[in-house]
Motif scaffolding. Sequence first.
Motif, PDB file in Angstrom:
ATOM      1  N   LYS A 372      25.827   8.600  17.875  1.00  0.00           N
ATOM      2  CA  LYS A 372      24.539   8.288  17.848  1.00  0.00           C
ATOM      3  C   LYS A 372      23.967   7.626  19.310  1.00  0.00           C
ATOM      4  O   LYS A 372      22.813   8.141  19.600  1.00  0.00           O
ATOM      5  N   ASN A 373      24.828   7.209  20.051  1.00  0.00           N
ATOM      6  CA  ASN A 373      24.514   7.148  21.629  1.00  0.00           C
ATOM      7  C   ASN A 373      24.378   8.365  22.168  1.00  0.00           C
ATOM      8  O   ASN A 373      25.696   8.696  22.728  1.00  0.00           O
ATOM      9  N   VAL A 374      23.299   8.793  22.687  1.00  0.00           N
ATOM     10  CA  VAL A 374      23.457  10.206  23.488  1.00  0.00           C
ATOM     11  C   VAL A 374      24.273  10.052  24.658  1.00  0.00           C
ATOM     12  O   VAL A 374      25.067  11.106  25.121  1.00  0.00           O
ATOM     13  N   ASN A 375      24.157   9.001  25.572  1.00  0.00           N
ATOM     14  CA  ASN A 375      24.892   8.943  26.766  1.00  0.00           C
ATOM     15  C   ASN A 375      26.396   8.742  26.601  1.00  0.00           C
ATOM     16  O   ASN A 375      27.208   9.426  27.296  1.00  0.00           O
ATOM     17  N   ARG A 376      26.876   7.946  25.446  1.00  0.00           N
ATOM     18  CA  ARG A 376      28.282   8.265  25.025  1.00  0.00           C
ATOM     19  C   ARG A 376      28.640   9.518  24.614  1.00  0.00           C
ATOM     20  O   ARG A 376      29.697   9.947  24.842  1.00  0.00           O
ATOM     21  N   GLU A 377      27.907  10.344  23.942  1.00  0.00           N
ATOM     22  CA  GLU A 377      27.994  11.735  23.526  1.00  0.00           C
ATOM     23  C   GLU A 377      28.289  12.477  24.899  1.00  0.00           C
ATOM     24  O   GLU A 377      29.255  13.303  24.829  1.00  0.00           O
ATOM     25  N   ILE A 378      27.556  12.257  25.698  1.00  0.00           N
ATOM     26  CA  ILE A 378      27.631  12.937  26.927  1.00  0.00           C
ATOM     27  C   ILE A 378      28.965  12.599  27.636  1.00  0.00           C
ATOM     28  O   ILE A 378      29.526  13.605  28.269  1.00  0.00           O
ATOM     29  N   GLN A 379      29.263  11.522  27.601  1.00  0.00           N
ATOM     30  CA  GLN A 379      30.610  10.843  28.343  1.00  0.00           C
ATOM     31  C   GLN A 379      31.726  11.519  27.647  1.00  0.00           C
ATOM     32  O   GLN A 379      32.691  11.945  28.380  1.00  0.00           O
ATOM     33  N   TYR A 441      26.065  22.152  27.193  1.00  0.00           N
ATOM     34  CA  TYR A 441      26.161  21.115  26.062  1.00  0.00           C
ATOM     35  C   TYR A 441      25.518  19.841  26.576  1.00  0.00           C
ATOM     36  O   TYR A 441      24.371  19.251  25.997  1.00  0.00           O
ATOM     37  N   THR A 442      26.258  19.144  27.534  1.00  0.00           N
ATOM     38  CA  THR A 442      26.135  18.055  28.236  1.00  0.00           C
ATOM     39  C   THR A 442      24.459  18.042  28.979  1.00  0.00           C
ATOM     40  O   THR A 442      24.038  17.180  29.009  1.00  0.00           O
ATOM     41  N   THR A 443      24.310  19.199  29.434  1.00  0.00           N
ATOM     42  CA  THR A 443      22.851  19.302  30.225  1.00  0.00           C
ATOM     43  C   THR A 443      21.778  19.158  29.103  1.00  0.00           C
ATOM     44  O   THR A 443      20.682  18.468  29.621  1.00  0.00           O
ATOM     45  N   ASN A 444      21.818  19.794  28.251  1.00  0.00           N
ATOM     46  CA  ASN A 444      20.799  19.975  27.081  1.00  0.00           C
ATOM     47  C   ASN A 444      20.666  18.848  26.220  1.00  0.00           C
ATOM     48  O   ASN A 444      19.845  19.055  25.363  1.00  0.00           O
ATOM     49  N   LEU A 445      21.704  17.768  26.389  1.00  0.00           N
ATOM     50  CA  LEU A 445      21.313  16.903  25.342  1.00  0.00           C
ATOM     51  C   LEU A 445      20.243  15.923  25.735  1.00  0.00           C
ATOM     52  O   LEU A 445      20.169  15.640  26.883  1.00  0.00           O
TER      53      LEU A 445
END
Length: 445
Positions: A372-379, A441-445
């Motif tokens: 749910k936390n986008v930053n954690r998903e990117i990490q 994927y990480t760029t477009n989140l």
Amino acid sequence: MLCPRRLAKLRPSPRPLLSAAARRRLRRIDLRRSISSSSPPRQVSPWPPVDEGCGGFLPWLERKAGVDISSFLSVGKSVYGRSLFASKAIRAGDSILKVPFDAEISSDDLLPEIGSFKVGNVAKLAAVVLKEQKMGPDSDWAPYIRCLPQPEEMHSTVFWSDEQEFSVLRHALDQHFPQVSKDMKFEDFMHACALVESRAWESSKGCSLIPFADFLNHDGLAKAVLLRDEQKQFSEVIADRNYAPGEQVLISYGKFSNAILVLDFGFTLPHNIHDEFQIQFNVPLQDPLYKMKQYLLQRHCSQITHRFGISKCSADSFTIKEVRSAKGKGTGIPQSIRAAARVLSCTSLEELNDMEEEATQNDGRLGRRPLKNVNREIQAHQLLLSHITKLIDQYNASAKLVKPIGCPASKRDGIRKSMACDLLAGELRILKSAASWLGNYTTNL
């Protein structure tokens, strides 16, 4: 009709190339080469080079079988070794080869005495090959045995069986066929096992050598396969496309990666669409949450195995294939490894407990939904990207070591370098496609 497989033992791909497993690959090379799986141009000659060693083989086999085997094919030589060519025009759907079961070789038929001994099917069939080789011209199968590759053509080492299995088989042969076991060396057994591993098909009798059919070479894009009709008792090949007279006829051995082709058949494809990479993605030992993360991943794997029947599920080993589109189209990289990345990226017990609770409330699969936390998903995905980038660097370094420079010292060295390059290139292509997908994927989140 059943579609049996060639005897590939589905081993995982190596990491990195210059590991012990990879060095074994470089030693396990057969001169039988293959057509590229990237739609090669058809090579049609007025007539293929005559294979003088097997010129009378098909007439002999048809006399032995008592039926016609093929009116469409003839034995010839190609750059890939002994091959089968169209002797007249072939249309898609033609039955181009039909071998009755009684013209095949299996251990049950020729050496039933060793059936009770605790050795594998390959070793049993290898014993049959040894027996027929020992009999020389007195063997009923002498014309076929003479057409099989010699050890120097296969560049074989000890990789199919071990000396313990050889000892058991040697004891069995001493009891029932002392004339075969006399003066038999382990190298003889090794060669026989190599022949069986690279040429036999699975069958109701364990595995069988199918004379004439085993001269067919492999094409990664071919739709034609060897079919077995247990009711009518014959093996058959149906043409999957048209062939002009003089054109080499090809079939598929199965959807095998280069790692499997090298290990079990002794050739590679320059661009193998079935390549895959087995990637290890572990919880670092220094991670403060190591025990909890390891527990969750292991428990998740056990639940998946029980619920979905996935016997190859592993908590830290994942199979990835080439990602066709970096822009999110298609399946991308497997959800299982992305889920592991989400678990490994957690920094608190609270995050892990929330993830476990979410899995319990849904289908039981851990970390399958984006955080749910986008930053954690990117990490999480950057963690996986970093791991894959390191593997790419290792592979690039290995590629420089095996890249051919100048003329090889021998034909054998040239073949081995070429196969190593094919193997590396395929697995590197997979890693780069995964890295590209993750970066997008990480760029477009």
